[in-house]
Structures are given as structure tokens and as C-alpha cells.
Design a protein around this motif. Structure first.
Motif, short mmCIF file in Angstrom:
data_model
loop_
_atom_site.label_atom_id
_atom_site.label_comp_id
_atom_site.label_asym_id
_atom_site.label_seq_id
_atom_site.Cartn_x
_atom_site.Cartn_y
_atom_site.Cartn_z
N MET A 169 0.84 -1.17 0.00
CA MET A 169 0.00 0.00 0.00
C MET A 169 0.89 1.24 0.00
SD MET A 169 -2.70 1.30 2.89
CE MET A 169 -3.62 -0.21 2.86
N ASN A 170 0.72 2.10 -0.96
CA ASN A 170 1.50 3.32 -1.05
C ASN A 170 0.76 4.44 -0.34
OD1 ASN A 170 3.36 5.21 -1.72
ND2 ASN A 170 2.67 5.45 -3.83
N THR A 171 1.36 4.98 0.69
CA THR A 171 0.74 6.06 1.44
C THR A 171 1.66 7.25 1.46
OG1 THR A 171 1.71 5.44 3.54
CG2 THR A 171 -0.38 4.39 2.97
N ALA A 172 1.12 8.36 1.95
CA ALA A 172 1.94 9.56 2.09
C ALA A 172 3.13 9.29 3.00
CB ALA A 172 1.09 10.71 2.63
N ALA A 173 2.94 8.44 4.00
CA ALA A 173 4.02 8.13 4.93
C ALA A 173 5.16 7.41 4.23
CB ALA A 173 3.51 7.28 6.09
N ASP A 174 4.86 6.70 3.16
CA ASP A 174 5.89 5.94 2.45
C ASP A 174 6.70 6.80 1.50
OD1 ASP A 174 5.01 3.59 3.67
OD2 ASP A 174 3.54 3.23 2.10
N SER A 175 6.16 7.99 1.10
CA SER A 175 6.80 8.69 0.01
C SER A 175 7.13 10.15 0.27
CB SER A 175 5.89 8.59 -1.22
OG SER A 175 4.65 9.19 -0.93
N THR A 176 6.96 10.65 1.48
CA THR A 176 7.13 12.08 1.69
C THR A 176 8.57 12.51 1.83
OG1 THR A 176 6.85 11.82 4.05
CG2 THR A 176 4.89 12.43 2.76
N THR A 177 9.42 11.67 2.34
CA THR A 177 10.79 12.08 2.60
C THR A 177 11.77 11.07 2.06
OG1 THR A 177 10.74 11.01 4.75
CG2 THR A 177 10.14 13.34 4.70
N SER A 189 14.76 8.22 1.84
CA SER A 189 14.78 6.88 2.40
C SER A 189 15.63 6.76 3.65
CB SER A 189 15.26 5.89 1.34
OG SER A 189 16.57 6.24 0.94
N SER A 190 16.42 7.82 3.98
CA SER A 190 17.26 7.75 5.17
C SER A 190 16.45 7.95 6.45
CB SER A 190 18.38 8.78 5.09
OG SER A 190 17.83 10.09 5.10
N GLN A 191 15.23 8.46 6.33
CA GLN A 191 14.40 8.69 7.50
C GLN A 191 13.65 7.40 7.86
OE1 GLN A 191 11.25 11.60 7.05
NE2 GLN A 191 11.62 12.34 9.12
N ARG A 192 13.58 7.12 9.16
CA ARG A 192 12.85 5.94 9.61
C ARG A 192 11.36 6.09 9.30
NH1 ARG A 192 13.87 5.30 15.82
NH2 ARG A 192 12.99 7.38 15.69
N GLN A 193 10.71 4.99 9.07
CA GLN A 193 9.28 5.02 8.75
C GLN A 193 8.48 5.66 9.88
OE1 GLN A 193 7.28 1.26 7.93
NE2 GLN A 193 6.12 2.30 6.34
N ILE A 194 8.83 5.39 11.14
CA ILE A 194 8.09 5.99 12.26
C ILE A 194 8.20 7.50 12.21
CG2 ILE A 194 9.96 5.81 13.99
CD1 ILE A 194 6.24 5.16 14.67
N ASP A 195 9.38 8.03 11.84
CA ASP A 195 9.55 9.48 11.72
C ASP A 195 8.70 10.04 10.58
OD1 ASP A 195 11.41 9.72 13.87
OD2 ASP A 195 12.97 8.93 12.54
N LYS A 237 8.85 -2.87 16.27
CA LYS A 237 9.49 -2.92 14.95
C LYS A 237 9.80 -1.51 14.45
CE LYS A 237 8.88 -4.56 10.25
NZ LYS A 237 7.92 -4.95 9.25
N ALA A 238 8.92 -0.57 14.74
CA ALA A 238 9.12 0.81 14.30
C ALA A 238 10.17 1.53 15.14
CB ALA A 238 7.79 1.57 14.37
#
Length: 168
Positions: free
Chosen positions: A1-9, A11-17, A80-81
Motif C-alpha cells: 500500500m503506497n501512502t503519504a508516509a511511504d513517500s514524503t521524505t 529513504s534515510s528517514q525511519r518510517q516511524i519518523d 518494529k518501528a
């Protein structure tokens, strides 16, 4: 699922961030943030209370089985996050679980059920008031991605961590 959380920043930023950045974008108003700091934990507890009221299967399990299973699954998601948030949420769940067990054992399933329903409704009304044009004027994040229902409690805990000078 592609969400805004997956694509805003990057790849060096953690997903939780990334999730926190998106969630924070929908929660800029100070009053709405305060409402969330109160209502998100209340909703979390009410869900635990409601799950506690579902009868446990068979005779091997006690009241609270479904709540415990949900808490374990979500702690694994948080861990995990972020290990620090996972451990913090585990501590939150221990406290909420003990309080829920005390209410259940002291007052019974029916009282816990109605208390859980009442807290759930009142806290969600608070959430929607915070997102109304009176304060935030933006839709709640979970309308974009249901995972934000799990991010909200971690976001509140991360605010506490930052206040205490702890990293997550």
C-alpha cells in the motif's frame, strides 16, 4: 500500500519518523494537540476495555484474552518501528491492562463494557471537535491510512519522550 508516509521524505528517514511527520501535519493546532494528548489514550484504554469484555475461548483463557492479544500484536508493531516506543507502549499497556482488570474484577463485565463505550464515544467526540473548523480544520489522519489509528498513541508517547529528553 503506497501512502503519504511511504513517500514524503528521503529513504534515510525511519518510517516511524515519516508517520509522525505526516501525523503532525494534521495536528498543528495547539488545542487539537492537547485534545489528542487526552483523548488518544482514553480511546486506547476504551478499546482495551471493550476487547476485555469479549468472552475468552474455552476454559484455558481468562477475561482479557482478546485485549492481551491485541496489545501484544500492537507492541510488536511499535517495537518494529522503534524499540524505545515499543517498550514504552508495553509499559502503557501493562498499566492500562492492570487498571482494566481491576475494574473488571471489582465491578464486572457489564460495568466495564458501559464504561468502555462511554469513554470511547466521549473521546471520539473530543477528537472530532479538535479536527473541526473550530481548531484544526483538517480531517483525522486515519481517513488517509488506517495505520494512523496505531500511530496516534505512539505519537502521544513520543511527545512525552521529547518532553523528558528521551529519544525514540
Amino acid at each position: 500500500m503506497n501512502t503519504a508516509a511511504d513517500s514524503t521524505t528521503g529513504s534515510s528517514q525511519r518510517q516511524i519518523d515519516q508517520w509522525f511527520a505526516n501525523y503532525s501535519g494534521d495536528h498543528r493546532n495547539a488545542t487539537n494537540q492537547l485534545i489528542h494528548v487526552i483523548c488518544v489514550p482514553a480511546i486506547l484504554w476504551s478499546v482495551i476495555a471493550l476487547l476485555w469484555c469479549i468472552p475468552a475461548p474455552g476454559t484455558l483463557f481468562r477475561a482479557g484474552f482478546w485485549a492481551g492479544l491485541a496489545m501484544l500484536a500492537s507492541v510488536l508493531f511499535y517495537y518494529k518501528a522503534s524499540r524505545a516506543l515499543g517498550l514504552g507502549m508495553a509499559a502503557v499497556y501493562v498499566v492500562m491492562g492492570l487498571a482494566t482488570r481491576w475494574i473488571h474484577d471489582s465491578y464486572g463485565t457489564t460495568t466495564l463494557l458501559w464504561l468502555g463505550v462511554g469513554v470511547f464515544v466521549v473521546a471520539w467526540v473530543g477528537q472530532f471537535i479538535g479536527h473541526s473548523k473550530l481548531f484544526e480544520g483538517k480531517r483525522p489522519s486515519f481517513f488517509t491510512d488506517l495505520r494512523y489509528l496505531l500511530i496516534g498513541p505512539a505519537w502521544v508517547l513520543a511527545k512525552l519522550y521529547r518532553k523528558l529528553g528521551w529519544s525514540y
